[in-house]
Design an enzyme around this catalytic site. Structure first.
Site, PDB file in Angstrom:
ATOM      1  CE1 TYR A   1      -3.496  10.653  -1.113  1.00  0.00           C
ATOM      2  CE2 TYR A   1      -2.689   8.989   0.401  1.00  0.00           C
ATOM      3  CZ  TYR A   1      -3.289   9.326  -0.798  1.00  0.00           C
ATOM      4  OH  TYR A   1      -3.663   8.335  -1.660  1.00  0.00           O
TER       5      TYR A   1
ATOM      6  CE  LYS B   1     -10.216  18.892 -13.234  1.00  0.00           C
ATOM      7  NZ  LYS B   1     -10.754  18.248 -14.463  1.00  0.00           N
TER       8      LYS B   1
ATOM      9  CG  ASP C   1     -10.039  15.578 -16.742  1.00  0.00           C
ATOM     10  OD1 ASP C   1      -8.924  15.998 -17.131  1.00  0.00           O
ATOM     11  OD2 ASP C   1     -11.082  16.268 -16.811  1.00  0.00           O
TER      12      ASP C   1
ATOM     13  CG  ASP D   1      -3.514   6.350  -4.282  1.00  0.00           C
ATOM     14  OD1 ASP D   1      -2.873   5.281  -4.208  1.00  0.00           O
ATOM     15  OD2 ASP D   1      -4.688   6.459  -3.881  1.00  0.00           O
TER      16      ASP D   1
ATOM     17  CG  ASP E   1      -4.217   1.285  -7.704  1.00  0.00           C
ATOM     18  OD1 ASP E   1      -3.061   1.435  -7.260  1.00  0.00           O
ATOM     19  OD2 ASP E   1      -5.114   0.696  -7.058  1.00  0.00           O
TER      20      ASP E   1
HETATM   21  C1  IPM Z   1      -0.724   3.273  -1.881  1.00  0.00           C
HETATM   22  C2  IPM Z   1      -1.878   3.131  -0.940  1.00  0.00           C
HETATM   23  C3  IPM Z   1      -1.753   4.159   0.172  1.00  0.00           C
HETATM   24  C4  IPM Z   1      -1.811   5.530  -0.476  1.00  0.00           C
HETATM   25  C5  IPM Z   1      -2.794   4.056   1.313  1.00  0.00           C
HETATM   26  C6  IPM Z   1      -2.866   2.668   1.884  1.00  0.00           C
HETATM   27  C7  IPM Z   1      -2.512   5.053   2.393  1.00  0.00           C
HETATM   28  O1  IPM Z   1      -3.075   3.246  -1.619  1.00  0.00           O
HETATM   29  O2  IPM Z   1       0.441   3.187  -1.437  1.00  0.00           O
HETATM   30  O3  IPM Z   1      -0.951   3.450  -3.083  1.00  0.00           O
HETATM   31  O4  IPM Z   1      -2.906   6.028  -0.791  1.00  0.00           O
HETATM   32  O5  IPM Z   1      -0.746   6.121  -0.662  1.00  0.00           O
HETATM   33 MN    MN Z   2      -2.871   3.291  -3.792  1.00  0.00          MN
END
Ligand code: IPM
Ligand code: MN
Ligand code: NAD
Length: 332
Positions: free
Chosen positions: A121, A167, A199, A223, A227
């Site tokens: 990032y 990784k 993975d 990140d 999710d």
């Molecule tokens: C998160 C989001 C952010 C990230 C984006 C919006 C920059 O996806 O906080 O998970 O990737 O960190």
């Molecule tokens: Mn995110």
């Protein structure tokens, strides 16, 4: 106790909708508060030409904790500066390198410790003369050490198991990551350290999430895995986070984004935001009793007024009503 100063950054899309419920609950708590709402994200680009105006950043530096909704949306996807750039800069400026992302529900109780201010990032990026576009992943061993120590400390306070995810079969940054994390294990004899490749860990999270406890990993992997972890514990509407540095103000925000597909309809689930408020009370203000009270109120609201994403029909505000009603019972 002096007034607590909370900067509130509702942001875009469903950000303001869910933040409004957190503010209602926050105001109902027995705390002396100064709540300072500031422009941030796409709305700030529209009003001030930049996603993180200097006054917003100054307010965030000078508070006890930042409560953040979400930023971004299709309106700004092609813009020269994106709303997300403001979020990344705020994290970097406050140096909130430790992003705690709990995933709780359906028999699962794990937490991802995501490195938040390094890696892909923030590395050098650009376009070469031939049109090639590049982003680079860089880590200094000291960045790995400080996040790994957070992971070890958290593991010590929970099950005593830490899984470091990388990784290392491909990436040099991951090989260094693994070396540094392994080198710290001697400082934490009560923690059992294991390593996993991202993975296969992603697959195991889908199939066996209940086998996990504390995961520490780099920015991009964290990140994505967070999710996934949200997906196996009831969805993004439930997933909270705390971004912490070494003593300065932390940022407390849901894992989810601005959800443009449902924004403006008043149906977003405010659970992730309210759970982020609980993290703010615990880590940002040192009020664990109030944090537990908010968590209990949210659990009660989830029973009484489930939102559409979890199979119910309550609106965002109705969920907030239910949380507030049960909070009065718990605290008052
Ligand atoms: C998160 C989001 C952010 C990230 C984006 C919006 C920059 O996806 O906080 O998970 O990737 O960190
Ligand atoms: Mn995110
Ligand atoms: P998203 O997290 O906004 O939405 C993904 C899916 O989850 C959508 O179907 C959405 O409706 C659903 N969802 C998310 N939160 C919900 C909630 N509280 N209640 C009910 N349903 C919910 O991800 P996306 O659509 O990939 O991204 C949209 C925008 O948000 C992008 O611009 C992205 O960059 C941004 N984003 C911002 C943050 C942040 O501010 N921290 C985090 C992630 C994404």
């Amino acid at each position: 106790m002096a007034n607590r100063r909370i900067v509130c950054l509702p942001g875009d899309g469903i950000g303001p909708e869910v933040t409004a419920q957190a503010v209602r609950v926050l105001r109902a708590l027995p705390l002396e508060l100064e709540l300072d709402e500031r422009p941030f994200g796409g709305g700030a680009i529209d009003a001030h030409g930049e996603p993180l105006p200097p006054e917003t950043l100054a307010a965030c530096r000078d508070c006890d904790a930042v409560l953040l909704g979400a930023v971004g949306g299709p309106k700004w996807d092609g813009a020269p500066v994106r709303p997300e750039a403001g979020l990344l800069r705020l994290r970097k400026e406050l140096d909130v390198y430790a992003n705690l992302r709990p995933a709780v529900g359906d028999g699962v109780d794990l937490i991802i410790v995501r490195e938040l201010v390094g890696g892909l990032y923030f590395g050098p990026r650009g376009t070469r003369d031939d049109g090639t576009v590049f982003d680079t992943c860089e880590y200094h061993p000291s960045q790995v050490e400080r996040i790994a120590r957070r992971g070890f400390e958290l593991a010590r306070s929970r099950s005593g198991r830490l899984l470091s995810v990388d990784k290392a079969n491909v990436l040099d940054t991951s090989r260094m990551w693994r070396r540094v994390v392994s080198g710290l294990a001697g400082d934490y004899p009560e923690v059992e350290l294991a390593h996993g490749l991202v993975d296969s860990v992603a697959m195991n999270l889908v199939t066996d999430a209940d086998a996990f406890d504390v995961i520490v990993t780099e920015n991009m992997f964290g990140d994505i895995l967070s999710d996934v972890a949200a997906g196996v514990t009831g969805g993004l509407g439930l997933a909270s986070s705390a971004s912490l540095g070494d003593g300065g103000p932390g940022i407390f925000e849901p894992v989810h984004g601005s959800a443009p597909d449902i924004a403006g309809r008043g149906i977003a689930n405010p659970t992730a935001m309210l759970r982020s408020l609980a993290l703010l009370l615990e880590h940002g203000l040192g009020e664990p009793v109030l944090a537990r009270a908010v968590e209990a109120a949210v659990a009660a609201a989830a029973e009484q007024a489930p939102t559409v994403d979890v199979g119910g029909s309550a609106s965002t505000a109705e969920f907030g009503d239910a949380a507030l009603a049960s909070l009065q019972v718990t605290v008052g």
